[in-house]
Design a protein around this motif. Structure first.
Motif, short mmCIF file in Angstrom:
data_model
loop_
_atom_site.label_atom_id
_atom_site.label_comp_id
_atom_site.label_asym_id
_atom_site.label_seq_id
_atom_site.Cartn_x
_atom_site.Cartn_y
_atom_site.Cartn_z
N CYS A 262 53.06 47.75 64.17
CA CYS A 262 53.73 47.14 63.02
C CYS A 262 52.66 46.59 62.09
O CYS A 262 51.75 45.88 62.53
N THR A 263 52.77 46.89 60.80
CA THR A 263 51.68 46.49 59.89
C THR A 263 51.90 45.09 59.29
O THR A 263 51.18 44.71 58.38
N HIS A 264 52.87 44.35 59.81
CA HIS A 264 53.01 42.94 59.44
C HIS A 264 51.69 42.18 59.58
O HIS A 264 51.33 41.37 58.73
N GLY A 265 51.00 42.45 60.71
CA GLY A 265 49.75 41.74 60.98
C GLY A 265 48.73 41.97 59.89
O GLY A 265 47.97 41.06 59.54
N ILE A 266 48.71 43.18 59.33
CA ILE A 266 47.76 43.49 58.25
C ILE A 266 48.08 42.61 57.04
O ILE A 266 47.18 42.05 56.42
N VAL A 267 49.37 42.48 56.72
CA VAL A 267 49.75 41.69 55.54
C VAL A 267 49.43 40.21 55.76
O VAL A 267 48.96 39.53 54.86
N HIS A 268 49.65 39.72 56.99
CA HIS A 268 49.25 38.34 57.31
C HIS A 268 47.76 38.16 57.00
O HIS A 268 47.35 37.18 56.40
N ARG A 269 46.97 39.11 57.46
CA ARG A 269 45.52 39.00 57.26
C ARG A 269 45.18 39.02 55.77
O ARG A 269 44.35 38.23 55.31
N LEU A 270 45.84 39.90 55.00
CA LEU A 270 45.52 40.01 53.58
C LEU A 270 45.85 38.70 52.85
O LEU A 270 45.06 38.23 52.01
N VAL A 271 47.00 38.11 53.18
CA VAL A 271 47.38 36.83 52.54
C VAL A 271 46.36 35.76 52.92
O VAL A 271 45.86 35.01 52.06
N ALA A 272 46.03 35.69 54.22
CA ALA A 272 45.11 34.67 54.70
C ALA A 272 43.73 34.82 54.07
O ALA A 272 43.13 33.86 53.59
N GLU A 273 43.23 36.07 54.03
CA GLU A 273 41.91 36.30 53.44
C GLU A 273 41.90 35.94 51.96
O GLU A 273 40.94 35.37 51.45
N SER A 274 42.99 36.30 51.24
CA SER A 274 43.05 36.03 49.81
C SER A 274 42.98 34.52 49.55
O SER A 274 42.26 34.07 48.66
N ILE A 275 43.73 33.74 50.35
CA ILE A 275 43.73 32.28 50.16
C ILE A 275 42.33 31.73 50.45
O ILE A 275 41.82 30.89 49.71
N GLU A 276 41.71 32.24 51.51
CA GLU A 276 40.37 31.76 51.86
C GLU A 276 39.36 32.09 50.76
O GLU A 276 38.55 31.26 50.36
N GLU A 277 39.45 33.32 50.24
CA GLU A 277 38.51 33.73 49.19
C GLU A 277 38.71 32.96 47.90
O GLU A 277 37.76 32.76 47.13
N LEU A 278 39.95 32.53 47.64
CA LEU A 278 40.20 31.72 46.44
C LEU A 278 39.82 30.25 46.68
O LEU A 278 39.88 29.44 45.76
N GLY A 279 39.48 29.91 47.93
CA GLY A 279 39.07 28.54 48.25
C GLY A 279 40.22 27.55 48.20
O GLY A 279 40.03 26.38 47.89
N LEU A 280 41.43 28.01 48.50
CA LEU A 280 42.61 27.16 48.35
C LEU A 280 43.25 26.81 49.70
O LEU A 280 44.41 26.46 49.77
N GLN A 281 42.45 26.91 50.77
CA GLN A 281 42.99 26.67 52.11
C GLN A 281 43.63 25.28 52.24
O GLN A 281 44.66 25.13 52.87
#
Lengths: 251, 68
Positions: free
Chosen positions: A22-41
């Motif tokens: 199931c590619t849900h996990g990929i989308v979780h990772r993409l959202v998490a990485e995007s927030i981290e890269e934007l520095g908005l954790q």
């Protein structure tokens, strides 16, 4: 040797409960990485849905709030209006967003709330055991349409991006897919852009992500990706439906 | 020289990594299971790895780390 890929700190170490492939996990990772890269954790607040992603609050390493079935955009509206400096993202599946939560979804978009919605479209009800969803394809089999979806009886699939693109308020609407590496990288760009638009206070952003459901489609994980590339993305064409940042309306 | 590390405790044996790998570095084990009963992904041709991280990008469970 330098690490070129490692798990983002925005995801916890809890093992995800999703089915194999199931590619849900990929989308979780993409959202998490995007927030981290934007520095908005420290500023991120996620709204978990009801559906397969109901345990999303265990996986994201930020503040999370569980919402009643379909009501995630309403909860997000409340949080964002009380705490306008936070990054509020909503993570919903198709049964949650396009069926029971359609009213909340459309009205949050029509009001132009400054929230980001990540819409996971696997064209079936996953958690409850493979019933027909509003997004089930014509001819696709599900437990509640065992001979395939028949438009005369069950109607046609709802295209949520196209529907929301008829409204004036949304700032950014795009549909992406997780069918292969190239599309996953494009999905990452779209999700990051949507979150950035919200952080910049520009308005409502909506990203629909096509996801596979090998268990309920009764396919092997790799076959499910192929089905997504060949069938699902024909009914749900990929692309940008609204991007006010380029002064462009519909594509 | 590039290297990948697969966390076998997390792997669910879905095979998306093996499908994405352009150099056939990864394959699903035919005999070895993890505690959850999944046949885990393993490196079969580690010398061919070019560190493109395609496997890690497609892994739904973030089970792969890539070094280059």
């Amino acid at each position: 040797m330098a690490k070129v890929f490692t798990k983002t700190k925005m995801l916890t170490d809890v093992h995800m409960h999703y089915c194999p492939g199931c590619t849900h996990g990929i989308v979780h990772r993409l959202v998490a990485e995007s927030i981290e890269e934007l520095g908005l954790q420290d500023k991120a607040i996620g709204i978990a849905p009801v559906g397969c992603a109901v345990f999303a609050y265990d996986y994201f390493n930020c503040d999370m709030q569980e919402a009643a079935h379909g009501r995630a955009p309403a909860v997000a509206t409340g949080i964002k209006r009380c705490l306008p400096d936070r990054l509020v993202f909503v993570y919903q599946g198709d049964g949650d967003l396009a069926s029971i939560g359609m009213a909340e979804t459309v009205h949050a978009a029509a009001r132009g709330e400054h929230i980001t919605i990540i819409f996971i479209n696997n064209s079936i009800y996953g958690m409850t055991g493979g019933q027909m969803a509003p997004t089930t394809l014509i001819g696709q089999k599900a437990t509640t349409c065992q001979n395939g979806r028949d438009p005369a009886v069950n109607g046609y699939p709802i295209r949520v991006c196209e529907l929301l693109a008829t409204l004036d308020a949304p700032y950014y609407i795009e549909r992406v897919s997780t069918q292969d590496v190239k599309h996953v990288l494009a999905a990452k760009k779209a999700i990051k852009k949507a979150l950035r638009f919200q952080a910049e206070g520009r308005g409502y952003s909506f990203v629909e992500v096509l996801v596979s459901c090998p268990t309920n489609w009764h396919m092997k994980p790799v076959e499910a990706l192929r089905f997504m590339a060949e069938e699902t993305s024909r009914t749900f064409p990929l692309g940008v439906f609204r991007d006010k940042s380029e002064g462009r309306e519909e594509k | 020289m590039a290297n990948i590390t697969i966390d076998e405790k997390v792997c669910k044996g879905c095979g998306l990594c093996a499908n994405a790998c352009p150099k056939n570095v990864i394959s699903l084990s035919k005999h070895r299971m993890n505690a959850n009963g999944y046949f885990v992904a393993e490196k079969v041709n580690p010398q061919n790895c070019i560190g493109c991280a395609f496997c890690a990008i497609m892994c739904p469970d973030c089970a792969i780390e890539v070094e280059k």
